[in-house]
Design a protein around this motif. Structure first.
Motif, PDB file in Angstrom:
ATOM      1  N   ILE A 162       0.821  -1.031   0.054  1.00 58.04           N
ATOM      2  CA  ILE A 162      -0.072  -0.077  -0.072  1.00 58.04           C
ATOM      3  C   ILE A 162       0.812   1.272  -0.079  1.00 58.04           C
ATOM      4  O   ILE A 162       0.390   2.233  -0.693  1.00 58.04           O
ATOM      5  CB  ILE A 162      -1.013   0.219   1.258  1.00 58.04           C
ATOM      6  CG1 ILE A 162      -0.319  -0.073   2.548  1.00 58.04           C
ATOM      7  CG2 ILE A 162      -2.199  -1.098   0.798  1.00 58.04           C
ATOM      8  CD1 ILE A 162      -1.189  -0.153   3.688  1.00 58.04           C
ATOM      9  N   SER A 163       2.106   1.235   0.481  1.00 62.50           N
ATOM     10  CA  SER A 163       2.750   2.161   0.642  1.00 62.50           C
ATOM     11  C   SER A 163       4.374   2.103   0.676  1.00 62.50           C
ATOM     12  O   SER A 163       4.804   1.039   1.072  1.00 62.50           O
ATOM     13  CB  SER A 163       2.401   3.341   1.564  1.00 62.50           C
ATOM     14  OG  SER A 163       3.112   4.692   1.360  1.00 62.50           O
ATOM     15  N   TYR A 164       5.254   3.260   0.315  1.00 62.06           N
ATOM     16  CA  TYR A 164       6.730   2.738   0.193  1.00 62.06           C
ATOM     17  C   TYR A 164       7.098   4.003   0.728  1.00 62.06           C
ATOM     18  O   TYR A 164       6.756   5.357  -0.040  1.00 62.06           O
ATOM     19  CB  TYR A 164       7.288   2.265  -1.188  1.00 62.06           C
ATOM     20  CG  TYR A 164       8.416   2.402  -1.616  1.00 62.06           C
ATOM     21  CD1 TYR A 164       9.626   1.628  -0.997  1.00 62.06           C
ATOM     22  CD2 TYR A 164       8.945   3.905  -2.373  1.00 62.06           C
ATOM     23  CE1 TYR A 164      10.716   2.076  -1.502  1.00 62.06           C
ATOM     24  CE2 TYR A 164      10.136   3.995  -2.436  1.00 62.06           C
ATOM     25  CZ  TYR A 164      11.020   3.117  -2.383  1.00 62.06           C
ATOM     26  OH  TYR A 164      12.328   3.469  -2.919  1.00 62.06           O
ATOM     27  N   ILE A 165       8.536   4.228   1.134  1.00 61.78           N
ATOM     28  CA  ILE A 165       9.353   5.408   1.121  1.00 61.78           C
ATOM     29  C   ILE A 165      10.745   5.089   1.214  1.00 61.78           C
ATOM     30  O   ILE A 165      11.156   4.031   1.643  1.00 61.78           O
ATOM     31  CB  ILE A 165       8.917   6.091   2.608  1.00 61.78           C
ATOM     32  CG1 ILE A 165       9.759   7.612   2.596  1.00 61.78           C
ATOM     33  CG2 ILE A 165       9.470   5.288   3.755  1.00 61.78           C
ATOM     34  CD1 ILE A 165       9.147   8.547   3.533  1.00 61.78           C
ATOM     35  N   SER A 166      11.494   5.760   0.358  1.00 59.79           N
ATOM     36  CA  SER A 166      12.819   5.474   0.230  1.00 59.79           C
ATOM     37  C   SER A 166      13.592   5.591   1.395  1.00 59.79           C
ATOM     38  O   SER A 166      13.382   6.652   2.218  1.00 59.79           O
ATOM     39  CB  SER A 166      13.418   6.021  -1.218  1.00 59.79           C
ATOM     40  OG  SER A 166      13.445   7.598  -1.138  1.00 59.79           O
ATOM     41  N   SER A 167      14.836   5.300   1.378  1.00 56.40           N
ATOM     42  CA  SER A 167      15.893   5.506   2.238  1.00 56.40           C
ATOM     43  C   SER A 167      16.990   6.678   1.863  1.00 56.40           C
ATOM     44  O   SER A 167      17.442   7.375   2.795  1.00 56.40           O
ATOM     45  CB  SER A 167      16.858   4.294   2.741  1.00 56.40           C
ATOM     46  OG  SER A 167      17.477   4.244   1.461  1.00 56.40           O
ATOM     47  N   SER A 168      16.756   7.134   0.587  1.00 48.78           N
ATOM     48  CA  SER A 168      17.469   8.124   0.279  1.00 48.78           C
ATOM     49  C   SER A 168      17.192   9.541   0.188  1.00 48.78           C
ATOM     50  O   SER A 168      17.404  10.511   0.734  1.00 48.78           O
ATOM     51  CB  SER A 168      18.389   7.821  -1.163  1.00 48.78           C
ATOM     52  OG  SER A 168      17.264   7.420  -1.860  1.00 48.78           O
ATOM     53  N   ASP A 169      16.059   9.484  -0.747  1.00 45.31           N
ATOM     54  CA  ASP A 169      15.628  10.788  -1.079  1.00 45.31           C
ATOM     55  C   ASP A 169      13.927  11.387  -0.792  1.00 45.31           C
ATOM     56  O   ASP A 169      13.813  12.187  -0.954  1.00 45.31           O
ATOM     57  CB  ASP A 169      15.861  11.339  -2.755  1.00 45.31           C
ATOM     58  CG  ASP A 169      14.938  10.242  -3.597  1.00 45.31           C
ATOM     59  OD1 ASP A 169      15.071  10.184  -4.825  1.00 45.31           O
ATOM     60  OD2 ASP A 169      14.357   9.259  -2.922  1.00 45.31           O
ATOM     61  N   GLY A 170      13.729  10.345  -0.008  1.00 45.94           N
ATOM     62  CA  GLY A 170      12.372  10.465   0.589  1.00 45.94           C
ATOM     63  C   GLY A 170      10.975  10.025  -0.530  1.00 45.94           C
ATOM     64  O   GLY A 170       9.931  10.356  -0.251  1.00 45.94           O
ATOM     65  N   THR A 171      11.500   9.466  -1.682  1.00 50.81           N
ATOM     66  CA  THR A 171      10.503   9.171  -2.512  1.00 50.81           C
ATOM     67  C   THR A 171       9.474   8.252  -2.005  1.00 50.81           C
ATOM     68  O   THR A 171      10.022   7.532  -1.242  1.00 50.81           O
ATOM     69  CB  THR A 171      11.248   8.829  -3.901  1.00 50.81           C
ATOM     70  OG1 THR A 171      11.997   9.577  -4.279  1.00 50.81           O
ATOM     71  CG2 THR A 171      10.024   8.393  -4.926  1.00 50.81           C
ATOM     72  N   THR A 172       8.222   8.523  -2.307  1.00 50.27           N
ATOM     73  CA  THR A 172       7.212   7.807  -1.806  1.00 50.27           C
ATOM     74  C   THR A 172       6.179   7.138  -3.008  1.00 50.27           C
ATOM     75  O   THR A 172       6.211   7.763  -4.068  1.00 50.27           O
ATOM     76  CB  THR A 172       6.102   8.489  -0.871  1.00 50.27           C
ATOM     77  OG1 THR A 172       5.820   9.862  -1.521  1.00 50.27           O
ATOM     78  CG2 THR A 172       7.140   9.038   0.196  1.00 50.27           C
TER      79      THR A 172
END
Length: 126
Positions: free
Chosen positions: A48-58
């Motif tokens: 349902i959702s995702y957030i990256s460790s680097s640039d905060g991309t969701t």
């Protein structure tokens, strides 16, 4: 191995809100991409959702887009899932998951993740 713990689940009415938290056993969560998944009995796990460790991309699944918001606070070693405008069909066990270098366009696929929490129950009912 990263050990994840979800919290914040419970009972809410339709149209209400809940905020889920995902924390790690060690202060290393900032190194990992994080996904939120949910599952109901007899159905496949849904990303349902995702957030990256680097640039905060969701990223968000269409089923929750515009209602749920993922964020992270690296100083608190925590990832949040703010759930607004809740619907009965949001009822599920919610899991957070982690891995390094989740591949593009695969952020909501469960096989991209190596580490999983035990889940927290969310129930939406009048």
């Amino acid at each position: 191995q990263v050990q994840l713990v979800e919290s914040g689940g419970g009972l809410a009415q339709p149209g209400g809100s809940l905020r889920l938290s995902c924390t790690a056993s060690r202060p290393t969560l900032n190194r990992y991409d994080i996904g939120w998944f949910r599952q109901t009995p007899g159905k496949e796990r849904e990303g349902i959702s995702y957030i990256s460790s680097s640039d905060g991309t969701t990223s968000y699944a269409e089923s929750v887009k515009g209602r749920f918001t993922i964020s992270r606070d690296n100083l608190k070693n925590t990832v949040y899932l703010q759930m607004d405008s809740l619907k009965p069909e949001d009822t599920a066990v919610y899991y957070c998951a982690a891995n390094q270098d989740v591949r593009p366009s695969r952020e909501l696929l469960d096989y991209e993740y190596a580490y999983w929490g035990q889940g927290t129950q969310v129930t939406i009912s009048s």
